[in-house]
Design an enzyme around this catalytic site. Sequence first.
Site, PDB file in Angstrom:
ATOM      1  CG  ASN A 124      -1.762   1.272   1.257  1.00 18.89           C
ATOM      2  OD1 ASN A 124      -2.570   1.518   0.360  1.00 18.89           O
ATOM      3  ND2 ASN A 124      -1.520   2.115   2.257  1.00 18.89           N
ATOM      4  CG  ASP A 169      -1.609   5.377   0.746  1.00 21.24           C
ATOM      5  OD1 ASP A 169      -1.074   5.742   1.808  1.00 21.24           O
ATOM      6  OD2 ASP A 169      -2.643   4.676   0.701  1.00 21.24           O
ATOM      7  CG  ASP A 220       0.535  -3.609   6.261  1.00 18.44           C
ATOM      8  OD1 ASP A 220      -0.031  -3.911   7.318  1.00 18.44           O
ATOM      9  OD2 ASP A 220       0.934  -2.455   5.996  1.00 18.44           O
ATOM     10  CD  GLU A 225      -3.804  -5.159   8.423  1.00 21.32           C
ATOM     11  OE1 GLU A 225      -3.887  -4.706   9.571  1.00 21.32           O
ATOM     12  OE2 GLU A 225      -3.150  -4.596   7.524  1.00 21.32           O
TER      13      GLU A 225
HETATM   14 CA   LIG Z   1      -3.655   3.262  -0.748  1.00 16.21          CA
END
Ligand SMILES: [Ca+2]
Length: 549
Positions: free
Chosen positions: A150, A218, A248, A283
Site C-alpha cells: 500500500n 501511498d 498489509d 489483512e
Molecule cells: Ca492506498
Amino acid sequence: MNRIKWGKKIIALVLFVTMLVTSGCGTGKQAKDTKTENKTGDGYQYTQELQMIDDQTRTYYEIFVYSFYDSNGDGIGDLQGVIEKLDYIQDMGYNGIWLMPIMPSPTYHKYDTTDYCAVDSDYGTLEDMEQLIAECHKRDIRLIIDFMMNHTSREHTWFQEAYQYLSKLKKGKKPSAKECKYVDYYHFVSEDEKGTGYYQVGNTKWYYEGAFWDGMPDLNLENAAVRKELEKAAKFWLDKGVDGFRLDGVLYFTGNDEKNIEILKWFHDYVVSVQPEAYIVGEVWTNYNVAVQYLKSGIDSVFDFSFGQANGIIVKDVRQSGTGKVGRSFADSMVNIQEMTDAVNGETGGSATVAEFLTNHDTGRMANILGKEDKIKIAYAMELFMTGNAFVYYGEDIALTGAGKDENFRAPMYWSATDQTGMCDGPENMDQFENIFPSLEEQEKDPKSIHQFIKRCIRIRNENPEIARGKVAVIPEVTDEAICAITKTYEDSQIVMLYNLSTETKTVTLDQKQHKYQGIRGYVSADGSEVTLEGDSITLPPYSVVVLK
Ligand SMILES: [Ca+2]
Ligand SMILES: [Ca+2]
C-alpha cells in the site's frame, strides 16, 4: 484456482511411545506412572500420533523480529535470533511462521520500507535470511513475510525523486511522468483535490496521500510500472524460498472494494505464476462478511477480524461465559464463518481458508484484555480449535503483557526472569511495565501454565487433522448456554468436539453409536483436571474442550 498440489500426503510421525486410549479412560493420571516421555511436561500423556498434513492449513507463529531474540547483544532482535529459537517454535507445534517486515526501514516497526529487495541491517543480512529459510524448511515450517504494497517509506528513492521533482516544478506547470516517472508511483494531487490523509510537498501546491501517516506515502497500485516493481520484489523473495506473503493494509489499497480485489487478483496471479504453492493471507481489517469477498481475488485467506481482537466473538463469548447463550452462539458463529467462506469458494471454485487469530501487533494482548488465566486459556482453545489457519502472535504463548499504544503491543519476548541472554530492549517509546505472567523459563516448569496449555492445544490440533480442516456441524440436542457441541468432518473422518464454556463442571450425555465415537482423542481444561467418559456420559471441568472419536 486449485493450488493445493501436495497431494495431502500424510506424514505420521510417532514422536513418543504412546499408550492406546480406551474408552472411558482419561489420560492425565496414568502419565505420571509411566516412564513414557512427555514433551509438554503438563502431565498430559499423548495417546495419539501427530498427523501433520503438508498443505496450506497450518498453525502460524507471528514474529516481530525486533523484540523476539537478540543474537548479538545490541538489544535488537534479529534473524539469527529467530534461527536460534526455531527449535522452540517447532517444539510448540507451529508449522508456519509469519515474519513482520524485515525490509530496510527508518522505523522500528519497519512497515515503511526504503527497499523491497533487501534485509534491514538491524536484523542481519540476506545470507541470514537465506539461512533462516533453509532452517525452516528443514523443520517443515513454512515461512511467510509481511509485504507492504500500500505504501513505501517517505525515504524511499521513488518518493524522494518525485518529491524533489515536484519541489522544483514551475508554478502553474503540471507534473509529467515523462520528466519524472515517479510522480505516477504515488497519489500526488493539487491543493484543490486533496482529501484527508494528504500531506504537502514542501511548500508547493502539491500534496501526496499518506493513509496511515505522512511518513508512509501511498503507492499508486493502478500504475503498471508500480506493479512491475512489486512483481520484481515478490519474485525476489519467492526465489529466495519464502513460502508466501501476509499482505498489509489491503483495505487501504484504494477506497473501493472492487478495485482492491482487482489489485489482489493481479498480485495473486503473478505470485502463483512464480510459485504455485505460495500462501497469501490478506489483512482486510473489517468484518468477515466484507473481508471474505476479497477471497474472490484468489488469495488463500483473509484474517478473521470478527472472531479475533478485543471486541471479537471469542473475547465477547469468554467474557459472557456463564451468563448468556455462549455455547450456542459460539457454535452458530463458527458455522456462520464457514458458510460465508464456503459461499465464496462455491463461486470461485477455490479452496480458500479462514485465518483465525486472537491478537496481533496492532491489538492489545490477551493478558490485558482478559486478564485471568482461565479465561486466556479457554480463549486460546477456542481459537486454536477453529477450522482454518490459526495464527498466534509471539509472546501470547506466555501471555505477554501489552496494552495502550502500538509499542506496548510489541514488547520484548520474556524468555527468562534471571538470564538476560537474547532479551531485547523493545521499541524506544514503549512504556515501562511489569509482565503480569511469568517468563517462559518459569512457565515451562509449571504444568498448569498458560504456555503448557497453548502448547497442548496445538498438539491436539496437530494430532487431529479434522480440527483445522473439518466441516463444522452443530449437535443441537446438547448445545446450550454452557456447552458448545459440534462435529467436524474431514474427508471420511469425523470427530465430536465438546466445549464447556462455563466456570462450572458440566456433564453431557451423547450416544456413542449415534454420534460415532468410541473414546477421548484429547482434551484441555483450564485448571488441568481431567475430562472423563463413562458410557455415554462425558464430564467436562470448567473451561474445557474434549475431542472424541
Ligand atoms: Ca492506498
Ligand atoms: Ca541484534
